[in-house]
Design a protein around this motif. Structure first.
Motif, PDB file in Angstrom:
ATOM      1  N   PRO A 277       1.157  -1.071  -0.247  1.00 17.06           N
ATOM      2  CA  PRO A 277       0.511  -0.345  -0.114  1.00 17.06           C
ATOM      3  C   PRO A 277       0.707   1.247  -0.383  1.00 17.06           C
ATOM      4  CG  PRO A 277       0.059  -1.126   1.699  1.00 17.06           C
ATOM      5  CD  PRO A 277       0.815  -1.980   1.414  1.00 17.06           C
ATOM      6  N   GLY A 278       1.208   1.433  -1.127  1.00 16.71           N
ATOM      7  CA  GLY A 278       2.623   2.589  -1.503  1.00 16.71           C
ATOM      8  C   GLY A 278       2.073   4.424  -1.767  1.00 16.71           C
ATOM      9  N   TRP A 279       2.269   4.880  -1.703  1.00 15.89           N
ATOM     10  CA  TRP A 279       2.015   6.325  -2.207  1.00 15.89           C
ATOM     11  C   TRP A 279       3.136   6.799  -2.941  1.00 15.89           C
ATOM     12  CZ3 TRP A 279       3.734   4.462   2.583  1.00 15.89           C
ATOM     13  CH2 TRP A 279       4.490   4.599   3.390  1.00 15.89           C
ATOM     14  N   ASN A 280       3.187   7.908  -3.756  1.00 17.13           N
ATOM     15  CA  ASN A 280       4.219   8.606  -4.842  1.00 17.13           C
ATOM     16  C   ASN A 280       4.226   9.572  -4.533  1.00 17.13           C
ATOM     17  OD1 ASN A 280       4.951   9.631  -7.017  1.00 17.13           O
ATOM     18  ND2 ASN A 280       3.251  11.442  -7.578  1.00 17.13           N
ATOM     19  N   SER A 281       6.026   8.869  -4.458  1.00 19.61           N
ATOM     20  CA  SER A 281       7.092  10.668  -3.593  1.00 19.61           C
ATOM     21  C   SER A 281       8.598   9.615  -4.251  1.00 19.61           C
ATOM     22  CB  SER A 281       7.595   9.920  -2.273  1.00 19.61           C
ATOM     23  OG  SER A 281       7.753   8.630  -2.021  1.00 19.61           O
ATOM     24  N   LYS A 282       8.250   9.833  -5.669  1.00 18.26           N
ATOM     25  CA  LYS A 282       9.444   9.711  -6.919  1.00 18.26           C
ATOM     26  C   LYS A 282      10.227  11.205  -7.279  1.00 18.26           C
ATOM     27  CE  LYS A 282       6.455   7.858 -10.041  1.00 18.26           C
ATOM     28  NZ  LYS A 282       5.422   7.642  -8.870  1.00 18.26           N
ATOM     29  N   LEU A 283      11.427  10.484  -7.482  1.00 18.23           N
ATOM     30  CA  LEU A 283      11.886  11.631  -8.054  1.00 18.23           C
ATOM     31  C   LEU A 283      11.923  12.429  -9.253  1.00 18.23           C
ATOM     32  CD1 LEU A 283      14.117  14.427  -6.027  1.00 18.23           C
ATOM     33  CD2 LEU A 283      15.707  13.193  -7.073  1.00 18.23           C
ATOM     34  N   GLY A 284      11.835  13.463  -9.578  1.00 16.74           N
ATOM     35  CA  GLY A 284      10.754  13.356 -11.033  1.00 16.74           C
ATOM     36  C   GLY A 284      12.544  13.759 -12.294  1.00 16.74           C
ATOM     37  N   GLU A 285      12.614  14.247 -12.782  1.00 16.56           N
ATOM     38  CA  GLU A 285      13.599  14.469 -14.177  1.00 16.56           C
ATOM     39  C   GLU A 285      14.329  15.934 -13.248  1.00 16.56           C
ATOM     40  OE1 GLU A 285      14.520  11.579 -16.876  1.00 16.56           O
ATOM     41  OE2 GLU A 285      14.991  10.960 -14.644  1.00 16.56           O
ATOM     42  N   MET A 286      13.090  16.837 -14.287  1.00 16.83           N
ATOM     43  CA  MET A 286      13.579  17.989 -13.282  1.00 16.83           C
ATOM     44  C   MET A 286      14.825  18.379 -12.659  1.00 16.83           C
ATOM     45  SD  MET A 286      12.610  20.046 -16.397  1.00 16.83           S
ATOM     46  CE  MET A 286      11.351  19.698 -17.199  1.00 16.83           C
ATOM     47  N   TYR A 287      14.600  17.403 -11.395  1.00 17.44           N
ATOM     48  CA  TYR A 287      15.260  17.387 -10.056  1.00 17.44           C
ATOM     49  C   TYR A 287      16.785  16.524 -10.237  1.00 17.44           C
ATOM     50  CZ  TYR A 287      11.999  19.846  -7.405  1.00 17.44           C
ATOM     51  OH  TYR A 287      10.847  20.797  -6.392  1.00 17.44           O
ATOM     52  N   ALA A 288      16.235  15.477 -11.307  1.00 13.97           N
ATOM     53  CA  ALA A 288      18.044  14.432 -11.387  1.00 13.97           C
ATOM     54  C   ALA A 288      18.313  15.124 -12.355  1.00 13.97           C
ATOM     55  CB  ALA A 288      16.787  13.467 -12.189  1.00 13.97           C
ATOM     56  N   ALA A 289      18.153  16.248 -13.389  1.00 14.84           N
ATOM     57  CA  ALA A 289      18.595  17.396 -13.813  1.00 14.84           C
ATOM     58  C   ALA A 289      19.927  18.538 -13.036  1.00 14.84           C
ATOM     59  CB  ALA A 289      17.288  18.303 -15.088  1.00 14.84           C
ATOM     60  N   VAL A 290      19.008  18.804 -11.789  1.00  8.14           N
ATOM     61  CA  VAL A 290      19.392  19.993 -11.349  1.00  8.14           C
ATOM     62  C   VAL A 290      21.095  18.737 -10.268  1.00  8.14           C
ATOM     63  CG1 VAL A 290      19.566  21.294  -9.446  1.00  8.14           C
ATOM     64  CG2 VAL A 290      17.669  21.192 -11.128  1.00  8.14           C
ATOM     65  N   GLY A 291      20.251  17.463 -10.123  1.00  3.68           N
ATOM     66  CA  GLY A 291      21.985  16.783  -9.165  1.00  3.68           C
ATOM     67  C   GLY A 291      22.606  16.832 -10.147  1.00  3.68           C
ATOM     68  N   LEU A 292      22.491  16.607 -11.696  1.00  9.10           N
ATOM     69  CA  LEU A 292      23.512  15.609 -13.059  1.00  9.10           C
ATOM     70  C   LEU A 292      23.891  17.474 -12.614  1.00  9.10           C
ATOM     71  CD1 LEU A 292      21.747  13.796 -15.331  1.00  9.10           C
ATOM     72  CD2 LEU A 292      23.454  13.507 -14.022  1.00  9.10           C
ATOM     73  N   ALA A 293      23.668  18.387 -12.944  1.00 11.30           N
ATOM     74  CA  ALA A 293      24.271  19.816 -12.644  1.00 11.30           C
ATOM     75  C   ALA A 293      25.017  20.111 -11.523  1.00 11.30           C
ATOM     76  CB  ALA A 293      23.443  21.071 -13.579  1.00 11.30           C
ATOM     77  N   GLN A 294      25.129  19.293 -10.529  1.00  8.51           N
ATOM     78  CA  GLN A 294      25.694  19.841  -9.656  1.00  8.51           C
ATOM     79  C   GLN A 294      26.664  18.768  -9.588  1.00  8.51           C
ATOM     80  OE1 GLN A 294      25.758  21.629  -7.094  1.00  8.51           O
ATOM     81  NE2 GLN A 294      23.981  21.581  -6.009  1.00  8.51           N
ATOM     82  N   PHE A 295      26.478  17.664  -9.556  1.00 12.72           N
ATOM     83  CA  PHE A 295      27.804  16.813 -10.298  1.00 12.72           C
ATOM     84  C   PHE A 295      28.916  16.973 -10.190  1.00 12.72           C
ATOM     85  CE2 PHE A 295      25.621  13.078  -8.130  1.00 12.72           C
ATOM     86  CZ  PHE A 295      26.266  12.622  -7.122  1.00 12.72           C
TER      87      PHE A 295
END
Length: 382
Positions: A235-253
């Protein structure tokens, strides 16, 4: 007014190439290609090959997912999760969202965190009182390292599942300062990617664990109970990380080495300016090491400081300050009804720990002025 903190994330032009990839592949969420790449970069930063990374929409939900994944069976009513009161309110909030009740314990004076060698006594006492201790959530204070091996031993001895709240500990976990990497544990360690953290992407969090099956459950809880099929197994919920935030994360790396060096330089500068305040105030021992965080903390002498008066003085003289964790979670109206031990150290820390302006691009003269105003406040208080 010199602000106590100003987040700074990658600029739009640095993020744009990754957003262009999103435009091209038309994948915006649901474990898209940028997110897969971002999780791989996190694993690479942790310098481990046996770990499993699961991202989440924010650190609080990552804590909830980890707590539920470690307690799959139906929890008895009023099951407890022991947590330090000396933490941010997200910790007990996650416990409640995971279907448990927070029980506040005190921290050790030296580490500002729960002492696993002492906590077993508390667990046994609560059990003799007929209570169910479903989990323990130690907190790594303000990004400090935490003794994962000691918590593994605690879990083996007591049988109580552990989830580690290491929200601010990205740097001490990745050990970018040249220290050996921390062995990845089956115990889930939860890290924040909020804009206020050294490695921030705006909003987000992740869990690291060596237990692949546990990682799968954590991911299922954040994806409606789905994983690899359209059948909801939990019985889960929706708390996935979206691609836009992943884009910021890749730029941060891509700029992390330079960003981290800024935090290192800022930390050195802070310690240099703090030295003349001794013995009235000092950088706490728990904040000293080869790792960095976003907290510029000082601990004031118990007998000489009136923290509210000092903070008011500094505000009047143009310097913003912060008691980041206040006097402990147990003093908040939302959480003061829950059970707790004597919280002597927590309340002492709440009266003596002061956050000063500390952020990337903070001009040296403004940091120096913050310390000068603090010195005047301390002099006026004696």
């Amino acid at each position: 007014m010199i602000s106590v903190f100003k987040p700074l994330l990658p600029k739009a032009e640095e993020i744009f190439p990754f957003i262009s990839r999103i435009d091209a592949n038309r994948y915006y969420s649901n474990n898209g290609p940028l997110l897969v790449e971002f999780e791989a970069r996190i694993l690479q930063a942790l310098r481990c090959s046996s770990g499993n990374v699961v991202t989440s929409s924010n650190c609080t939900m990552a804590l909830v997912q980890a707590l539920r994944a470690r307690n799959l069976d139906d929890l008895p009513l009023n099951s407890l999760c022991i947590v330090p009161s000396w933490t941010f309110v997200a910790s007990p909030a996650a416990i409640l969202l995971a279907g448990m009740i927070p029980y506040f314990a005190d921290v050790a004076a030296e580490t500002w965190s729960l002492d696993p060698s002492q906590l077993g006594v508390l667990v046994e006492r609560l059990r003799t009182e007929g209570k169910t201790v479903a989990a323990v959530m130690p907190v790594a204070p303000f990004g400090a390292p935490i003794d994962v091996a000691a918590w593994e031993a605690f879990e083996t001895t007591t049988g109580v599942p552990v989830v580690i709240d290491a929200a601010a500990s990205f740097d001490s976990l990745t050990m970018a300062g040249g220290l050996p990497p921390v062995p990845v544990s089956h115990i889930p360690i939860v890290v924040s990617l909020h804009a206020t953290k050294v490695f921030g992407i705006g909003e987000g969090g992740f869990v690291i664990t060596s237990d692949a099956a546990l990682a799968d459950r954590i991911r299922r809880f954040g994806n409606f109970g789905f994983f690899g099929s359209r059948e909801a197994c939990l019985p889960g919920w929706n708390s996935k990380l979206g691609e836009m935030y992943a884009a910021v994360g890749l730029a941060q790396f891509d700029q992390w080495a330079d960003t981290r060096q800024e935090w290192v330089d800022l930390t050195i500068q802070f310690r240099e300016l703090a030295a003349p305040l001794a013995p009235h105030a000092h950088v706490p021992d728990v904040m000293v090491g080869d790792w960095v965080s976003t907290y510029g903390l000082l601990q004031l002498n118990d007998h000489e400081s009136n923290l509210p008066r000092i903070m008011n003085y500094m505000t009047e003289h143009g310097v913003e300050t912060r008691c980041w964790w206040g006097g402990g979670c147990h003093q908040h109206p939302a959480y003061n009804k829950f059970g707790r031990e004597d919280l002597v150290q927590t309340e002492r820390l709440g009266k003596t720990v002061l956050g000063l302006p500390f952020w990337r691009k903070l001009p040296r003269h403004e940091m120096a002025r913050s310390f000068s105003v603090l010195a005047d406040a301390l002099a006026a208080d004696t």
